[in-house]
Structure formats: C-alpha cells, structure tokens
Design an enzyme around this catalytic site. Structure first.
Site, short mmCIF file in Angstrom:
data_model
loop_
_atom_site.label_atom_id
_atom_site.label_comp_id
_atom_site.label_asym_id
_atom_site.label_seq_id
_atom_site.Cartn_x
_atom_site.Cartn_y
_atom_site.Cartn_z
N LEU A 141 -1.17 -7.25 11.54
CA LEU A 141 -1.04 -8.29 10.51
C LEU A 141 -2.20 -8.24 9.51
O LEU A 141 -2.55 -9.28 8.93
CB LEU A 141 -0.99 -9.66 11.20
CG LEU A 141 0.16 -9.85 12.18
CD1 LEU A 141 -0.09 -11.03 13.11
CD2 LEU A 141 1.46 -10.07 11.41
N ASP A 167 -10.50 -1.17 0.59
CA ASP A 167 -9.26 -0.40 0.48
C ASP A 167 -8.54 -0.47 1.84
O ASP A 167 -9.05 0.05 2.83
CB ASP A 167 -9.61 1.05 0.11
CG ASP A 167 -8.38 1.95 -0.06
OD1 ASP A 167 -7.27 1.51 0.27
OD2 ASP A 167 -8.55 3.09 -0.50
N GLY A 215 -5.44 -8.69 7.69
CA GLY A 215 -6.56 -9.63 7.83
C GLY A 215 -6.30 -10.76 8.81
O GLY A 215 -7.22 -11.51 9.15
N ASP A 249 -2.64 2.91 10.34
CA ASP A 249 -2.70 4.20 11.05
C ASP A 249 -3.98 4.31 11.87
O ASP A 249 -3.97 4.87 12.97
CB ASP A 249 -2.64 5.36 10.04
CG ASP A 249 -1.39 5.31 9.19
OD1 ASP A 249 -0.34 4.86 9.70
OD2 ASP A 249 -1.45 5.70 8.01
N ASN A 301 -2.75 10.76 9.58
CA ASN A 301 -3.79 9.73 9.70
C ASN A 301 -3.95 9.29 11.15
O ASN A 301 -5.07 9.12 11.64
CB ASN A 301 -3.45 8.50 8.85
CG ASN A 301 -3.45 8.78 7.35
OD1 ASN A 301 -3.91 9.82 6.92
ND2 ASN A 301 -2.93 7.85 6.57
O1 RIB Z 1 -0.23 4.56 5.90
C1 RIB Z 1 -0.91 5.15 4.82
C2 RIB Z 1 -0.27 6.44 4.47
O2 RIB Z 1 1.06 6.20 4.02
C3 RIB Z 1 -0.93 7.19 3.36
O3 RIB Z 1 -1.92 8.09 3.81
C4 RIB Z 1 0.23 7.85 2.64
O4 RIB Z 1 0.15 9.24 2.68
C5 RIB Z 1 1.49 7.31 3.28
O5 RIB Z 1 2.03 8.20 4.18
#
Ligand code: RIB
Length: 305
Positions: free
Chosen positions: A221, A246, A223, A252, A42
C-alpha cells in the site's frame, strides 16, 4: 536456497516531470535517467542484493540494450543461463514519468518479453525444479504464468505471483495454487472490481480473493504499509516514514527482499518487515534497481527504527 524469477526485463527511460503534458503540448522535463528495470528483473536484483542465489528466466531483444541487461544481471551475481536473445525483436522498454511528489506513471512496451513461452519452462525443468521459490509477474504472456504455476505445484515449489500490471483477463482459478499473491492496492481494485481507498476496503477486497481460493494475499500500500490477509485473519504492517524522491520499483523491491527473507526463515511477518524497510529506503533515491539499498543500510535503518 535458490530463487527463480520467471518474468520480464525492461529498459527504464525515466523523465522527472513537474506535470504531465496536455495533448499537442511540448513540455520541458527537468531531468531524465536511463536504467535497468522491468518488474521481473527488479525483483531478481532486489533478491540478489539481499543475498539470495537467483536464477533469472527472461528474454531480451537483439538490440543495443540486450548486452547491457545481461551484464547487469551478471554484475549482481544472477544466474543468466536462461536469459535468451530473440532475433529481430526489440528489448522491453518502459517510459516512466515521476512527478515532484515521487509518484510514478509507467508505460511498458513488452518487446522480447512476449517471447517467453511455456516451452521455455519445460526446457529448464531440471534447473527450475531445484529452486526453493518461483517469482512471477504479468509482464509476460499469461499462458507462461499459468504454466509456471502448474510447474511449481507439480514440483512442490512455492510460487509468489505479483499480478502486475493487473489485467481482468487473469483467471483467478488458475492462480489459486500460488503460495503468495502480492498486488498493490490499484491492482487489487482492478482484479476484484472493488474499491481499495481505505484499509477496510483493501481488507474486504483481499478477503474476496481468499474466498475464491487464494491462500496468502499480501497487499502493498505504498506509504500506508502492507496488509497480509489469509484464512486465519489479517494483519497490517504500517510503512516506515521516509522522504520520498521516486516510488518507481518500490513494489518490486518489497517482493525481492520478501522472497529472500522468506526462503531463509519461512517467517511471513518478519519477511514483510524486512521488505518494508528495504522498499522504504528504495524510495529515497531515484530509479528502480539503482535505488535498492545494500543489506548494511537496511540493518542500520531497522536498528534506528
Ligand atoms: O515496477 C516498476 C517497473 O515497472 C519498472 O522498472 C518498469 O520497467 C515496469 O516494468
């Protein structure tokens, strides 16, 4: 400018739920989505989407998921020279539950990610030493994380460690040479054993890490925003207000975007603001990588704010 991500990849199996099932209960979830995820992947995709030249070092299994993960990196223009298949092992998988307020709970099955070893870093030393930043997380073996930090130090390459998922086994002394340490508030609580419910508590816990030798601690943190703590003091950046669908992968998104902006500007505060906007837009859509915005969307959003 090149960013190396040494870390994980997972296949995200996301169920959107009204509530968690009880033990022994079968519950219908309104919807399900599958996508490429894993904290390392990510962060690599977020950085690439923001315009960075990215080298990904990770391991996939020899199952049906592996080729899709590699193709996904390539579609994003990420260098996959060090994305390697491990025979007889499954790819990493992450069942994710997202509630109606967009909050997430995640399980990880590391699979092939467990096979990324210190020797892999040594084997890639020539290419890694040409990078301008190394990003790490904790979904791979700790010994590999420690080795990557030592590698960064020896080659004068800044290292950004996202200590996620947090583990008390993390040896703070061994990670003190990181340039940036970026936990979220719950990871900070686990790592320090301190409460992190209020901004003052977060600041006190982060300062504890500075006292132990870490240099720049940036706590995400959600929100509430993000807090930068260093030996020079602390600075709070409030979050942008958006409609949350979501939150998975938002941390990431922040890290990948921050890394891209930082290697180009060396301006920590401006990089945090850019990353905060990128992460805010990501929570308005479902999924992890799938939710990351295009640079033009981020620019338009920042102009409106
Ligand atoms: O930080 C989110 C990620 O954590 C997700 O994509 C999942 O795969 C876990 O690694």
């Amino acid at each position: 400018m090149k960013i190396a991500v040494i870390g994980s990849n997972m296949v995200d199996l996301t169920s959107y739920i009204e509530r968690m099932p009880q033990i022994g209960e079968t519950l219908e979830a309104p919807s399900f989505e599958m996508g490429c995820g894993g904290k390392g992947a990510n962060q690599a995709v977020a950085a690439a989407k923001c315009g960075a030249d990215v080298l990904m070092m990770t391991k996939v299994g020899d199952d049906a998921f592996a080729d899709n993960t590699i193709k996904n990196f390539q579609k994003m223009g990420i260098d996959t020279t060090y994305v390697q298949k491990v025979a007889g092992v499954s790819s990493g998988v992450a069942p994710i539950f997202v509630d109606k307020d967009g909050r997430n709970s995640i399980l990880i099955i590391k699979g092939a990610n467990n096979y990324l070893l210190p020797a892999d870093i040594d084997a890639a030393a020539k290419d890694l030493s040409a990078c301008d930043l190394i990003i790490l997380q904790l979904e791979i073996k700790l010994e590999t994380v420690y080795h990557a930090i030592e590698f960064g130090e020896q080659h004068h390459i800044p290292v950004l460690l996202n200590p996620a998922p947090a583990t008390k086994e993390l040896d703070i002394e061994k990670v003190c040479h990181c340039t940036f340490f970026m936990p979220n508030e719950s990871e900070l609580a686990i790592l320090t054993g301190r409460p992190t419910s209020t901004d003052d508590e977060v600041k006190a816990a982060a300062e504890m890490l500075i006292e132990k030798g870490l240099k720049d601690v940036i706590v995400t943190l959600g929100g509430r925003g993000s807090l930068w703590v260093s030996a020079n003091g602390s600075k709070m950046l409030p979050a942008f207000t958006v409609d949350t669908v979501d939150t998975s992968g938002a941390g990431d998104a922040f890290i990948g975007c921050f890394a891209n902006h930082y290697v180009k500007t060396h301006d920590v505060w401006a990089s945090m603001r850019q990353a905060s906007a990128f992460a805010a837009l990501s929570v308005t859509k479902k999924g992890t990588q799938k939710s990351y915005p295009a640079p033009a969307e981020v620019d338009a959003f920042l102009q409106k704010c």
